[in-house]
Design an enzyme around this catalytic site. Sequence first.
Site, PDB file in Angstrom:
ATOM      1  N   HIS A  71       0.848  -1.307  -0.272  1.00  0.00           N
ATOM      2  CA  HIS A  71      -0.085  -0.001   0.102  1.00  0.00           C
ATOM      3  C   HIS A  71       0.924   1.302   0.176  1.00  0.00           C
ATOM      4  O   HIS A  71       2.133   0.879   0.027  1.00  0.00           O
ATOM      5  CB  HIS A  71      -0.930  -0.151   1.169  1.00  0.00           C
ATOM      6  CG  HIS A  71      -0.306  -0.215   2.565  1.00  0.00           C
ATOM      7  ND1 HIS A  71      -0.389  -1.110   3.250  1.00  0.00           N
ATOM      8  CD2 HIS A  71       0.555   0.830   3.281  1.00  0.00           C
ATOM      9  CE1 HIS A  71       0.365  -1.098   4.487  1.00  0.00           C
ATOM     10  NE2 HIS A  71       0.952   0.098   4.184  1.00  0.00           N
TER      11      HIS A  71
HETATM   12  C1  T46 Z   1       3.173   0.382   6.916  1.00  0.00           C
HETATM   13  C2  T46 Z   1       3.525  -1.059   6.912  1.00  0.00           C
HETATM   14  C3  T46 Z   1       5.260  -1.008   6.853  1.00  0.00           C
HETATM   15  C4  T46 Z   1      -4.335  -0.291  13.511  1.00  0.00           C
HETATM   16  O1  T46 Z   1      -5.331  -0.429  13.872  1.00  0.00           O
HETATM   17  N1  T46 Z   1      -3.297   0.870  13.934  1.00  0.00           N
HETATM   18  C5  T46 Z   1      -2.218   1.046  13.376  1.00  0.00           C
HETATM   19  O2  T46 Z   1      -1.745   2.003  13.743  1.00  0.00           O
HETATM   20  C6  T46 Z   1      -1.827   0.165  12.273  1.00  0.00           C
HETATM   21  C7  T46 Z   1      -0.362   0.581  11.757  1.00  0.00           C
HETATM   22  C8  T46 Z   1      -2.428  -0.770  11.847  1.00  0.00           C
HETATM   23  N2  T46 Z   1      -3.655  -1.046  12.379  1.00  0.00           N
HETATM   24  C9  T46 Z   1      -4.474  -2.228  12.044  1.00  0.00           C
HETATM   25  C10 T46 Z   1      -5.149  -2.240  10.712  1.00  0.00           C
HETATM   26  C11 T46 Z   1      -5.318  -3.527  10.233  1.00  0.00           C
HETATM   27  O3  T46 Z   1      -6.476  -4.161  10.635  1.00  0.00           O
HETATM   28  O4  T46 Z   1      -3.709  -3.307  12.060  1.00  0.00           O
HETATM   29  C12 T46 Z   1      -4.344  -4.311  11.064  1.00  0.00           C
HETATM   30  C13 T46 Z   1      -2.926  -4.580  10.058  1.00  0.00           C
HETATM   31  O5  T46 Z   1      -2.403  -3.349   9.388  1.00  0.00           O
HETATM   32  P1  T46 Z   1      -1.928  -3.558   7.777  1.00  0.00           P
HETATM   33  O6  T46 Z   1      -2.693  -4.569   7.048  1.00  0.00           O
HETATM   34  O7  T46 Z   1      -1.959  -1.951   7.583  1.00  0.00           O
HETATM   35  O8  T46 Z   1      -0.377  -4.182   8.123  1.00  0.00           O
HETATM   36  P2  T46 Z   1       0.868  -4.056   7.216  1.00  0.00           P
HETATM   37  O9  T46 Z   1       1.886  -4.695   7.726  1.00  0.00           O
HETATM   38  O10 T46 Z   1       0.381  -4.506   5.777  1.00  0.00           O
HETATM   39  O11 T46 Z   1       1.278  -2.479   7.052  1.00  0.00           O
HETATM   40  C14 T46 Z   1       1.569  -1.729   8.203  1.00  0.00           C
HETATM   41  C15 T46 Z   1       1.386  -0.455   8.348  1.00  0.00           C
HETATM   42  O12 T46 Z   1      -0.199  -0.481   8.312  1.00  0.00           O
HETATM   43  C16 T46 Z   1       1.771   0.400   7.046  1.00  0.00           C
HETATM   44  O13 T46 Z   1       1.793   1.971   7.633  1.00  0.00           O
HETATM   45  O14 T46 Z   1       3.677   1.096   6.123  1.00  0.00           O
HETATM   46  O15 T46 Z   1       3.102  -1.686   8.199  1.00  0.00           O
END
Ligand code: T46
Length: 292
Positions: A208
């Site tokens: 993303h």
């Molecule tokens: C990024 C990469 C390196 C929250 O509720 N609060 C938060 O601060 C974050 C970061 C996530 N979440 C929740 C939202 C989703 O339900 O955690 C779950 C997993 O998040 P996501 O699918 O976005 O995880 P990644 O590893 O794909 O991405 C993350 C960060 O979201 C993003 O900012 O740059 O790590």
Amino acid sequence: MTINDCKIIELPKFLDVRGNLSFAEQYKHMPFAIRRVYWLYDVPGGITRGGHAEKNNEELIIALSGAFEIVVDDGVKSKTFVLNRSYYGLYIPKGLWREIKEFSTNAVALEFGSIPYSVDDYIRDYDKFLRYAKCPETNCPVSPLNIREITPSKQYSVFDCTMVELDKHHSDRTGNLTVIENGVTLPFDVKRVYYIYDVPGGENRGAHAHKKLNQLIVAVSGSFKVTLDDGHCKRSFFLNRPYQGLFVQPGLWRDLDDFSSGAVCMVLASDVYDQNDYIRSYEDFIDFRIKG
Ligand code: T46
């Protein structure tokens, strides 16, 4: 303040097939604004760190990896807290003595502070602390918060992102400490820290872009690869040192893969969580880049 004001705070934990993610935001998961973030690592077995009180600094401490014990003392009573899960933090109010001991192999202690580092804030002599605990000074100066604008989203390229060498305080005896201070280390203030852990071998994270968010990505334990993409060029960075970080500008697509066993990816972010800041489809991302 007394040891009864210390408390274990349960942090959010998002578990999915790609591994776990937890985060801590200022005011929400700690009762103060983040001014400083630092982490202790490579602490040799049997070593005790801390051994001081801080007059004005409030802290939240998290075992990002491994385990350790924190003994907190208010001059009358002491209490031991064991931290061994990265979705629990210990809040320590100002004015209490603390020691951190029993570090496991590969333990990483993440600490948030409410004021910038100041040598004058420390009491390192236990007898002096006992006198202070009986009669704390009042009206100690605390630096004002440095609130700055978040960098507006513009057309950054992958070449605007760079590896940053962070402050590393090394001791042969007690291990390493790396610190980031708002208004000093980075071109943004840290308002949230989140970390990704227990990533199964072969899994990817990211996929993303962020419209406005600035980030610093650090491999506090183990290693992984981050590939940035600005729609024209891709650039990959291999992260494997807790004293180096990848500074990421807004508006760039990112993929994270090649996670080693035990890897912990810690991200310092310029803002609190906002799902409207995410672009999760590559087509929408290219559109965003074209329209600006
Ligand atoms: C990024 C990469 C390196 C929250 O509720 N609060 C938060 O601060 C974050 C970061 C996530 N979440 C929740 C939202 C989703 O339900 O955690 C779950 C997993 O998040 P996501 O699918 O976005 O995880 P990644 O590893 O794909 O991405 C993350 C960060 O979201 C993003 O900012 O740059 O790590």
